[in-house]
Design an enzyme around this catalytic site. Structure first.
Site, PDB file in Angstrom:
ATOM      1  N   HIS A 477      10.732   9.157  -7.232  1.00 17.15           N
ATOM      2  CA  HIS A 477       9.340   9.286  -6.737  1.00 17.15           C
ATOM      3  C   HIS A 477       8.430   8.249  -7.490  1.00 17.15           C
ATOM      4  O   HIS A 477       7.634   7.823  -7.097  1.00 17.15           O
ATOM      5  CB  HIS A 477       9.080  10.854  -6.869  1.00 17.15           C
ATOM      6  CG  HIS A 477       7.485  10.808  -6.402  1.00 17.15           C
ATOM      7  ND1 HIS A 477       6.564  10.743  -7.095  1.00 17.15           N
ATOM      8  CD2 HIS A 477       6.887  11.264  -5.004  1.00 17.15           C
ATOM      9  CE1 HIS A 477       5.214  11.340  -6.401  1.00 17.15           C
ATOM     10  NE2 HIS A 477       5.716  11.725  -5.100  1.00 17.15           N
ATOM     11  N   CYS A 869     -21.774 -13.272   2.064  1.00 13.54           N
ATOM     12  CA  CYS A 869     -21.392 -13.174   0.502  1.00 13.54           C
ATOM     13  C   CYS A 869     -21.655 -11.725   0.234  1.00 13.54           C
ATOM     14  O   CYS A 869     -22.342 -10.733   1.142  1.00 13.54           O
ATOM     15  CB  CYS A 869     -22.219 -13.920  -0.214  1.00 13.54           C
ATOM     16  SG  CYS A 869     -24.031 -13.647  -0.083  1.00 13.54           S
TER      17      CYS A 869
END
Length: 915
Positions: A477, A869
């Site tokens: 896991h 931007c």
């Protein structure tokens, strides 16, 4: 009864004829596991028969308050009878019972996040029948105790530790080290003990269907077992760890999970049986080698749970009883890669020498492995370059930009484990998920140290810098989740002997004790643990990453593209600019001049703003001109021949001023200390001046272009600095500076008209002064809805448009970014009022404003250059929308996101709609 088909068969009938109804293309209906089980059946691989209940059934069940949709149970019952007929066995049969697994399977892989039940169909009668049929009581009682334990935990919510404690006690009494060494009688006794734990911990009031003779009892009816197990798997779709995982991996909550009911294949039938998890290539580094773990005489959960240390898949052929199965597995590896054209992750079981395939899926991999595998598969002719670029997750590239141990650092290895997930991390030791979350909330960096992680540890794994376990293999896991998150992870470091209750770990063979709060460093690339902090360094864009990004650039900038997709950088200093060039930025899309006023220079701008003396203001302005001109000289020199978009001063005025309350406290302290009036008077005057400039809502107040009108000397100075730096480099160094001036926060076309006139006048004056020709475009930053709605008017006086989507999001929603993300955005996300944080991934309404503005601007100037931007310029999901929906020419982002943006832009180009 509904006409909706909710159950799909896979596998063969009693005569060996394939009756599979699904295919790999049906993952949104059958889940990834069910779709791929069907596909493996279709290509002739050995798959135990079964059926899949659809994801849609899960959501119908959940949306109705956990009530079954009409006809669903009848269809499941019919599918169960069909499976019994195909297998020639019946669930619960006292002579030769059919046993099944009940597994989840969402459309997207969520390893370990949801629930599974194995060996369903065992009861007291069928256990005896199975013993008679197999002659192996050890196998049967082991399977039955596993079923009771798993059913109690997963379906009924009984604490799994109760069973583990009983199992540990039994091993101690028997004097054995592993579960497999327990005798059949020991296991039979455990079955009865486990039933007792069940009776003591399951509420009769909540489960009247389990009452027998007036008392709660472990269910003996396989139909009841099956119904409850399916409901539990459906319910696990909304458990905490699954929700956290979906949020971290951007998986929608409304997909649901399928349920796969499949005939059991047993890996715990002795030395000729085994179970394992494997990858067709190395998911850690991409090497062309088989990778994985297996266990002899075990069930699949033993491998992924990390409760026994596994053996590498390459050694399986060394076991004579497993040699043929190992050869068959190698052949299947090749079939799967040839069919799916990708690295596959598989689960398999060998039952008394016979190989069975239980699952396959496209395997999760590290960024490093993803690059290597994509390049190798291009060279092998399995995929082309475009497909290689499509397959790389742009966000995953962050892994390659994460720090590594400095090669020049001197350190001693404390312990070694498996190199489960690459990258390096430094942090304080914590021994629980909750402690990790709490420490990070306090601003501390931590390493989560566990014997082995389980799905409930996910929140701590997300919070930690890295993960260290003393147990488990490369498919445990901890390893799988860490690789998916891009977190460094070292697994199976057996020398780390953990006492979680005491919050300490001893290092075997030494007198070293690691206590909570001690600092360690881990290297998930090498699999090592080091005491103390090792210096970390970032990696360079070389090798496989450079190759993939060069292919991405070919796609997004290919000659003949009607609309190339460009990537620029937000950089405010030469260092960032140079770094961005190394990352592949083509230009600077945003240079924020206000950042040049911070630090030691803050006093200069404060003096200009606050002083009433013209001479003092003029000197401050002269000082600002000198430092800004020097900054631009360095920036333009670094970016020679590349565009540099310089934004005029933008932020709210208060950001340059002292906090008035702090100044007030300072004055009070000086007064109390008896400071003379001559010292106090200027401070009081300064406070009055600052208070006089206070605004109720600074983000919507005196900022952006408005500053340039209230303080007209500022834009004159800034444009002169830009022009003077460019002229100097042209005249004195023969360079090719390409600055562009951008006016921020424009709402009115008249603002742009007047500011453009100011800019052009200064540029002309500087050009004449230096005797050079200056071509400096003047554009606009669109950050307000009004600007977008009138973009055609503004465009007439602008040479380019750039969208500041951070502010555009604020002004579209009426959200303050600074306040929203700390005050109410988490609540909005949790309650699903918004699907995603709009400051991270662009909102559809904001995207529509950008699209509309681009369309309006190009209606008056068809060649108008438009860009974006801000944070959205580095977000892969936003990039696709900005290019393909809004039609911008470029995105601009922070330096470290440039590689991500290059890849995402290429993927947007590949997904470009036909125009």
């Amino acid at each position: 009864m509904s006409d909706t088909k909710r159950v799909y068969r896979f596998g063969s009938d009693a005569n060996g004829v394939d009756v599979t109804e699904g295919a790999s293309s049906m993952k949104y209906m059958l889940g990834g596991k069910g779709a791929n089980l069907a596909e493996m059946c279709r290509i002739g691989l050995p798959v135990p028969g079964g059926y899949t209940i659809t994801c849609q059934t899960c959501m119908e069940y959940a949306d109705a308050g956990n009530v079954w949709p009409a006809g669903a149970l009848d269809e499941i019952e019919a599918a169960t009878r069909d499976l019994e007929e195909r297998m020639g066995k019946r669930l619960g049969d006292a002579r030769d019972p059919l046993l099944v697994s009940v597994r989840s399977g969402a459309p997207f892989s969520m390893p370990g996040m949801m629930d599974t039940v194995l060996n369903l169909g065992l009861n007291d009668a069928s256990a005896q029948g199975l013993i008679a049929q197999t002659g192996d009581p050890h196998f049967v009682w082991d399977s039955y105790r596993r079923f009771i334990q798993m059913f109690s935990d997963v379906v009924m919510g009984v604490d799994a530790e109760l069973f583990e404690n009983a199992l540990t006690d039994k091993r101690l009494i028997a004097g054995v080290r592993t579960d497999a060494e327990l005798s059949a009688d020991d296991l039979h006794e455990l079955v009865e003990e486990f039933k007792g734990i069940f009776r003591a911990n399951v509420s009769a009031a909540e489960h009247p269907e389990l009452i027998v003779d007036g008392a709660i009892a472990f269910p003996q009816d396989p139909a009841v077992q099956l119904k409850l197990a399916i409901e539990a798997v459906f319910g696990s779709w909304m458990n905490e760890r699954a929700c956290i995982y979906r949020k971290a991996n951007d998986i929608p909550d409304d997909l649901g999970t399928a349920v796969n009911v499949q005939a059991m294949a047993y890996g715990n039938k002795g030395e000729s049986s085994a179970t394992g998890v494997a990858f067709t290539r190395n998911p850690a580094n991409g090497a062309r080698e088989r990778y994985g773990d297996f266990l002899v005489n075990a069930q699949g959960e033993d491998v992924v749970a990390g409760i026994r240390n596994t053996e590498p898949i390459q050694k399986m052929g060394e076991y004579p009883a497993l040699a043929q199965a190992a050869a068959d597995l190698e052949r299947i590896f090749q079939i799967l890669e040839g069919h799916f054209h990708d690295m596959c992750d598989i689960e398999f079981t060998i039952e008394q020498g016979k190989l069975w395939m239980l699952q396959t899926r496209v395997g999760k991999r590290t960024a490093q492995a993803a690059l290597r595998i994509a390049i190798d598969m291009v060279e092998e002719g399995l995929i082309d370059r475009a497909e290689a670029v499509r397959r790389i997750d742009p966000a995953q590239l962050d892994q390659l930009l994460h720090p590594q141990f400095d090669a020049s650092a001197d350190f001693e290895v404390l312990a070694r484990g498996l190199n489960a997930s690459p990258g390096a991390a430094v942090g304080e030791v914590v021994f629980s998920s909750d402690d990790a979350v709490a420490a990070v909330a306090e601003g501390r960096k931590v390493i989560l140290v566990r014997w082995e992680t389980n799905p409930d540890d996910l929140k701590g794994m997300v919070a930690a810098e890295g993960i260290l376990t003393s147990h488990g293999g490369k498919t445990s896991h901890a390893a799988v989740i860490a690789r998916g998150m891009g977190a460094p992870c070292v697994c199976g470091a057996e020398a780390i002997q953990i006492d979680a209750a005491a919050k300490e770990a001893r290092v075997a063979g030494t007198d070293i004790v690691l206590r909570e709060g001690d600092v360690i460093s881990i290297d998930g690339t090498e699999g090592i643990v080091v005491a103390g902090a090792v210096p970390l360094v970032s990696v360079e864009l070389t090798g496989d990453l450079e190759t993939i990004l060069s292919w991405a650039d070919e796609i997004r900038l290919r000659p003949g593209n009607t609309h190339p997709y460009h990537v620029r950088v937000n950089a405010d200093n030469p260092e960032d600019a140079e770094r961005a060039l190394g990352f592949g930025a083509e230009a600077i899309g945003l240079c924020r001049t206000e950042h040049m006023f911070l630090g030691e220079r803050k006093n200069i701008i404060q003096t200009f703003i606050l002083s009433d003396d013209p001479a003092v203001r003029e000197q401050a302005l002269s000082d600002l001109l000198a430092v800004q001109t020097g900054d631009f000289l360095k920036m333009f020199r670094t970016m020679d021949g590349r565009d540099v978009v310089v934004r005029l001063i933008d932020p709210p005025l208060h950001e340059f001023l002292d906090a008035p309350r702090e100044l007030e406290v300072d004055i009070a302290r000086r007064e109390a200390a008896g400071a003379p009036e001559a010292e106090l008077a200027p401070l009081r005057a300064r406070l009055r001046r600052i208070d006089g400039m206070a605004e109720m809502n600074p983000m919507l107040g005196l900022r952006g272009v408005r500053l340039s009108f209230v303080f007209p000397e500022l834009p004159l100075m800034q444009v002169r600095a830009v022009a003077s730096a460019a002229a100097t480099l042209i005249r004195d160094e023969g360079l090719d500076p390409r600055p562009e001036v951008m006016v921020p926060l424009v709402a009115l076309a008249t603002e742009q008209v007047q500011m453009r006139a100011v800019c052009e006048q200064v540029i002309a004056e500087v050009a004449a002064e230096f005797g050079v020709a200056l071509d400096i475009p003047v554009g606009t930053m669109l950050e307000l809805p009004r600007a977008c709605l009138t973009a055609d008017e503004i465009a007439r006086s602008a040479d380019f448009l750039c969208f500041g989507t951070n502010d555009l999001t604020q002004t579209t929603f009426g959200f303050s970014r600074d306040d929203a993300e700390s005050k109410f955005m988490p609540v909005y996300l949790h309650r699903k009022l918004v699907e995603k944080n709009p400051f991270e991934t662009i909102d559809k309404a904001v995207l529509e404003l950008v699209r509309m503005a681009v369309e309006k601007a190009r209606s008056v100037k068809p060649a108008m250059h438009c860009g974006v931007c801000g944070e959205h310029g580095g977000d892969p999901a936003s990039i696709r929308g900005l290019f393909n929906t809004a039609g911008v020419d470029y995105v601009s982002c922070s330096p470290y996101r440039v590689p991500i943006a290059r890849l995402a832009a290429a993927q947007a180009k590949l997904a470009e709609p036909v125009r």
